[in-house]
Design an enzyme around this catalytic site. Structure first.
Site, PDB file in Angstrom:
ATOM      1  N   ASP A  15     -24.557  -6.270  78.159  1.00  0.00           N
ATOM      2  CA  ASP A  15     -25.837  -5.581  78.418  1.00  0.00           C
ATOM      3  C   ASP A  15     -26.348  -4.743  77.248  1.00  0.00           C
ATOM      4  O   ASP A  15     -27.028  -3.742  77.471  1.00  0.00           O
ATOM      5  CB  ASP A  15     -25.637  -4.651  79.646  1.00  0.00           C
ATOM      6  CG  ASP A  15     -26.753  -4.855  80.658  1.00  0.00           C
ATOM      7  OD1 ASP A  15     -27.313  -5.953  80.684  1.00  0.00           O
ATOM      8  OD2 ASP A  15     -27.056  -3.899  81.394  1.00  0.00           O
ATOM      9  N   ILE A  16     -26.031  -5.157  76.022  1.00  0.00           N
ATOM     10  CA  ILE A  16     -26.479  -4.355  74.879  1.00  0.00           C
ATOM     11  C   ILE A  16     -27.551  -5.087  74.059  1.00  0.00           C
ATOM     12  O   ILE A  16     -27.969  -4.593  73.026  1.00  0.00           O
ATOM     13  CB  ILE A  16     -25.310  -3.894  73.965  1.00  0.00           C
ATOM     14  CG1 ILE A  16     -24.321  -5.000  73.672  1.00  0.00           C
ATOM     15  CG2 ILE A  16     -24.590  -2.697  74.590  1.00  0.00           C
ATOM     16  CD1 ILE A  16     -24.773  -6.007  72.752  1.00  0.00           C
ATOM     17  N   LYS A  18     -27.537  -8.830  73.417  1.00  0.00           N
ATOM     18  CA  LYS A  18     -27.193 -10.097  72.747  1.00  0.00           C
ATOM     19  C   LYS A  18     -28.263 -11.153  73.012  1.00  0.00           C
ATOM     20  O   LYS A  18     -28.655 -11.891  72.104  1.00  0.00           O
ATOM     21  CB  LYS A  18     -25.831 -10.633  73.237  1.00  0.00           C
ATOM     22  CG  LYS A  18     -24.643  -9.800  72.863  1.00  0.00           C
ATOM     23  CD  LYS A  18     -23.338 -10.442  73.311  1.00  0.00           C
ATOM     24  CE  LYS A  18     -23.240 -10.642  74.792  1.00  0.00           C
ATOM     25  NZ  LYS A  18     -23.160  -9.390  75.574  1.00  0.00           N
ATOM     26  N   THR A  19     -28.710 -11.226  74.275  1.00  0.00           N
ATOM     27  CA  THR A  19     -29.675 -12.276  74.625  1.00  0.00           C
ATOM     28  C   THR A  19     -31.018 -12.039  73.951  1.00  0.00           C
ATOM     29  O   THR A  19     -31.654 -12.987  73.471  1.00  0.00           O
ATOM     30  CB  THR A  19     -29.833 -12.353  76.161  1.00  0.00           C
ATOM     31  OG1 THR A  19     -28.544 -12.642  76.713  1.00  0.00           O
ATOM     32  CG2 THR A  19     -30.813 -13.424  76.576  1.00  0.00           C
ATOM     33  N   LYS A  35     -25.244 -21.109  75.379  1.00  0.00           N
ATOM     34  CA  LYS A  35     -24.408 -20.071  76.006  1.00  0.00           C
ATOM     35  C   LYS A  35     -23.315 -20.817  76.753  1.00  0.00           C
ATOM     36  O   LYS A  35     -23.528 -21.305  77.864  1.00  0.00           O
ATOM     37  CB  LYS A  35     -25.264 -19.240  76.962  1.00  0.00           C
ATOM     38  CG  LYS A  35     -24.487 -18.279  77.845  1.00  0.00           C
ATOM     39  CD  LYS A  35     -24.669 -16.847  77.431  1.00  0.00           C
ATOM     40  CE  LYS A  35     -23.933 -15.897  78.359  1.00  0.00           C
ATOM     41  NZ  LYS A  35     -23.995 -14.509  77.889  1.00  0.00           N
ATOM     42  N   ASP A  46     -28.891 -16.435  80.957  1.00  0.00           N
ATOM     43  CA  ASP A  46     -29.390 -16.091  79.618  1.00  0.00           C
ATOM     44  C   ASP A  46     -30.188 -17.248  79.023  1.00  0.00           C
ATOM     45  O   ASP A  46     -31.164 -17.036  78.296  1.00  0.00           O
ATOM     46  CB  ASP A  46     -28.215 -15.732  78.698  1.00  0.00           C
ATOM     47  CG  ASP A  46     -27.629 -14.370  79.049  1.00  0.00           C
ATOM     48  OD1 ASP A  46     -28.173 -13.691  79.945  1.00  0.00           O
ATOM     49  OD2 ASP A  46     -26.627 -13.985  78.426  1.00  0.00           O
ATOM     50  N   GLY A 111     -20.271 -11.145  77.357  1.00  0.00           N
ATOM     51  CA  GLY A 111     -19.709  -9.791  77.272  1.00  0.00           C
ATOM     52  C   GLY A 111     -19.318  -9.430  75.848  1.00  0.00           C
ATOM     53  O   GLY A 111     -20.018  -9.778  74.903  1.00  0.00           O
ATOM     54  N   ARG A 193     -36.487  -0.560  71.010  1.00  0.00           N
ATOM     55  CA  ARG A 193     -36.764  -1.051  72.363  1.00  0.00           C
ATOM     56  C   ARG A 193     -38.172  -1.649  72.351  1.00  0.00           C
ATOM     57  O   ARG A 193     -39.131  -0.954  72.017  1.00  0.00           O
ATOM     58  CB  ARG A 193     -36.677   0.093  73.369  1.00  0.00           C
ATOM     59  CG  ARG A 193     -36.876  -0.351  74.800  1.00  0.00           C
ATOM     60  CD  ARG A 193     -36.642   0.783  75.776  1.00  0.00           C
ATOM     61  NE  ARG A 193     -35.228   1.116  75.921  1.00  0.00           N
ATOM     62  CZ  ARG A 193     -34.352   0.447  76.672  1.00  0.00           C
ATOM     63  NH1 ARG A 193     -34.753  -0.618  77.362  1.00  0.00           N
ATOM     64  NH2 ARG A 193     -33.080   0.816  76.743  1.00  0.00           N
ATOM     65  N   LEU A 194     -38.287  -2.931  72.617  1.00  0.00           N
ATOM     66  CA  LEU A 194     -39.592  -3.601  72.594  1.00  0.00           C
ATOM     67  C   LEU A 194     -40.268  -3.391  73.941  1.00  0.00           C
ATOM     68  O   LEU A 194     -39.681  -3.692  74.991  1.00  0.00           O
ATOM     69  CB  LEU A 194     -39.423  -5.094  72.293  1.00  0.00           C
ATOM     70  CG  LEU A 194     -38.729  -5.414  70.959  1.00  0.00           C
ATOM     71  CD1 LEU A 194     -38.363  -6.891  70.880  1.00  0.00           C
ATOM     72  CD2 LEU A 194     -39.615  -5.031  69.783  1.00  0.00           C
TER      73      LEU A 194
HETATM   74  N1  ATP Z   1     -34.786  -4.525  71.960  1.00  0.00           N
HETATM   75  C1  ATP Z   1     -34.979  -4.515  73.281  1.00  0.00           C
HETATM   76  N2  ATP Z   1     -36.190  -4.160  73.792  1.00  0.00           N
HETATM   77  C2  ATP Z   1     -36.407  -4.126  75.129  1.00  0.00           C
HETATM   78  N3  ATP Z   1     -35.472  -4.434  76.044  1.00  0.00           N
HETATM   79  C3  ATP Z   1     -34.254  -4.803  75.593  1.00  0.00           C
HETATM   80  C4  ATP Z   1     -33.952  -4.868  74.203  1.00  0.00           C
HETATM   81  N4  ATP Z   1     -32.663  -5.262  74.071  1.00  0.00           N
HETATM   82  C5  ATP Z   1     -32.195  -5.430  75.313  1.00  0.00           C
HETATM   83  N5  ATP Z   1     -33.130  -5.171  76.237  1.00  0.00           N
HETATM   84  C6  ATP Z   1     -32.980  -5.224  77.714  1.00  0.00           C
HETATM   85  O1  ATP Z   1     -31.687  -4.714  78.043  1.00  0.00           O
HETATM   86  C7  ATP Z   1     -31.060  -5.524  79.037  1.00  0.00           C
HETATM   87  C8  ATP Z   1     -29.770  -6.121  78.462  1.00  0.00           C
HETATM   88  O2  ATP Z   1     -30.096  -6.975  77.375  1.00  0.00           O
HETATM   89  P1  ATP Z   1     -29.428  -8.415  77.198  1.00  0.00           P
HETATM   90  O3  ATP Z   1     -29.552  -9.208  78.456  1.00  0.00           O
HETATM   91  O4  ATP Z   1     -30.015  -9.001  75.965  1.00  0.00           O
HETATM   92  O5  ATP Z   1     -27.900  -7.982  77.006  1.00  0.00           O
HETATM   93  P2  ATP Z   1     -26.615  -8.910  76.757  1.00  0.00           P
HETATM   94  O6  ATP Z   1     -25.769  -8.187  75.795  1.00  0.00           O
HETATM   95  O7  ATP Z   1     -27.074 -10.273  76.409  1.00  0.00           O
HETATM   96  O8  ATP Z   1     -25.910  -8.934  78.195  1.00  0.00           O
HETATM   97  P3  ATP Z   1     -24.800 -10.032  78.734  1.00  0.00           P
HETATM   98  O9  ATP Z   1     -23.468  -9.503  78.337  1.00  0.00           O
HETATM   99  O10 ATP Z   1     -25.048  -9.976  80.226  1.00  0.00           O
HETATM  100  O11 ATP Z   1     -25.115 -11.374  78.153  1.00  0.00           O
HETATM  101  C9  ATP Z   1     -32.092  -6.570  79.435  1.00  0.00           C
HETATM  102  O12 ATP Z   1     -32.802  -6.109  80.552  1.00  0.00           O
HETATM  103  C10 ATP Z   1     -33.010  -6.665  78.218  1.00  0.00           C
HETATM  104  O13 ATP Z   1     -34.297  -7.081  78.551  1.00  0.00           O
HETATM  105 MG    MG Z   2     -26.711 -12.074  77.367  1.00  0.00          MG
END
Ligand code: ATP
Ligand code: MG
Length: 212
Positions: A15-16, A18-19, A35, A46, A111, A193-194
């Site tokens: 949730d940081i 990556k996606t 993925k 994702d 993760g 944060r976009l």
């Molecule tokens: N730069 C950003 N601007 C706006 N929202 C963001 C940004 N980065 C992440 N988010 C939001 O934070 C949340 C987590 O992001 P994301 O799904 O990319 O995490 P992840 O690391 O891929 O998680 P996972 O381990 O579940 O694959 C999502 O709701 C995403 O839209």
């Molecule tokens: Mg992800």
């Protein structure tokens, strides 16, 4: 900046971002996205998020090898469905012939690095097996230096090459400096944060964050 043809996006945590970072790079590079292990399909995938954010056609997306309904660590989500994750089943598409001959491939891990996949192997073992260099994504906040340096140390212990670190969800030049100094890695970008996080923000993001 020039990206290698194939690389893996990993992170310091779930949730940081990556996606979101994978979507930025997939769009900017016109890459394919893969993925291999997806848990939590009850809440979406994702691959669907990247497809929506990039607007790229279906043939840019390699379907996951393992999908699980529960939003749990893959080893637990797999156990709930009486599935054993077998790393030898997870391979990259051949580089010969379309659509795999497309110039870039972005692979997203599940993760963080030390997430178990079964009772013997971790996410970092899969990355090592795929022999891909990695981009490490971290959320830019208090605690990020520690999490990022620990992840870099785990990668170094297994001789997995690191392209660099992307700090997401804000700018903090002190974090960036400390990670570059102690981790001896380039900071490729700091992504804010976009708001809104939309296909059009993604479309301009690559040049904005990675253009030279
Ligand atoms: N730069 C950003 N601007 C706006 N929202 C963001 C940004 N980065 C992440 N988010 C939001 O934070 C949340 C987590 O992001 P994301 O799904 O990319 O995490 P992840 O690391 O891929 O998680 P996972 O381990 O579940 O694959 C999502 O709701 C995403 O839209
Ligand atoms: Mg992800």
């Amino acid at each position: 900046m020039i990206f290698p043809q194939r690389f893996c996006i990993t992170g310091t945590d779930t949730d940081i971002g990556k996606t979101v970072v994978a979507a930025l790079l997939t769009k900017g590079l016109g890459a394919s996205y893969f993925k291999p292990i997806q848990s939590g399909t009850d809440q979406g995938s994702d691959t669907d998020t990247v497809r929506h954010l990039t607007g790229l056609p279906q043939d840019h997306f390699i379907p996951p090898v393992y999908t699980f309904k529960a939003p749990l660590s893959p080893h637990l989500a797999a156990e709930q469905e009486q599935v054993h994750i077998d790393l030898s089943r997870i391979t990259l598409p051949s580089q010969a012939g379309p659509p795999a001959s497309r110039s870039h491939l972005v692979v997203e891990g599940a993760g963080g690095l030390m997430v178990p996949l079964n009772d013997r192997e971790l996410m970092i073992d899969l990355i090592g097996q795929l022999a891909l260099p990695v981009i490490l994504v971290a959320a830019n906040r208090l605690g990020t230096i520690n999490q990022t340096l620990l992840s870099l140390q785990a990668l170094a212990l297994r001789s997995i090459p690191v392209i660099g670190v992307i700090l997401n969800l804000g700018r903090d030049d002190n974090n960036a400096r400390a990670i570059a100094h102690f981790g001896k890695v380039p900071i490729l970008a700091q992504i804010p944060r976009l708001d809104p996080l939309s296909p059009s923000a993604l479309a301009t993001g690559f040049n904005r964050f990675f253009g030279d």
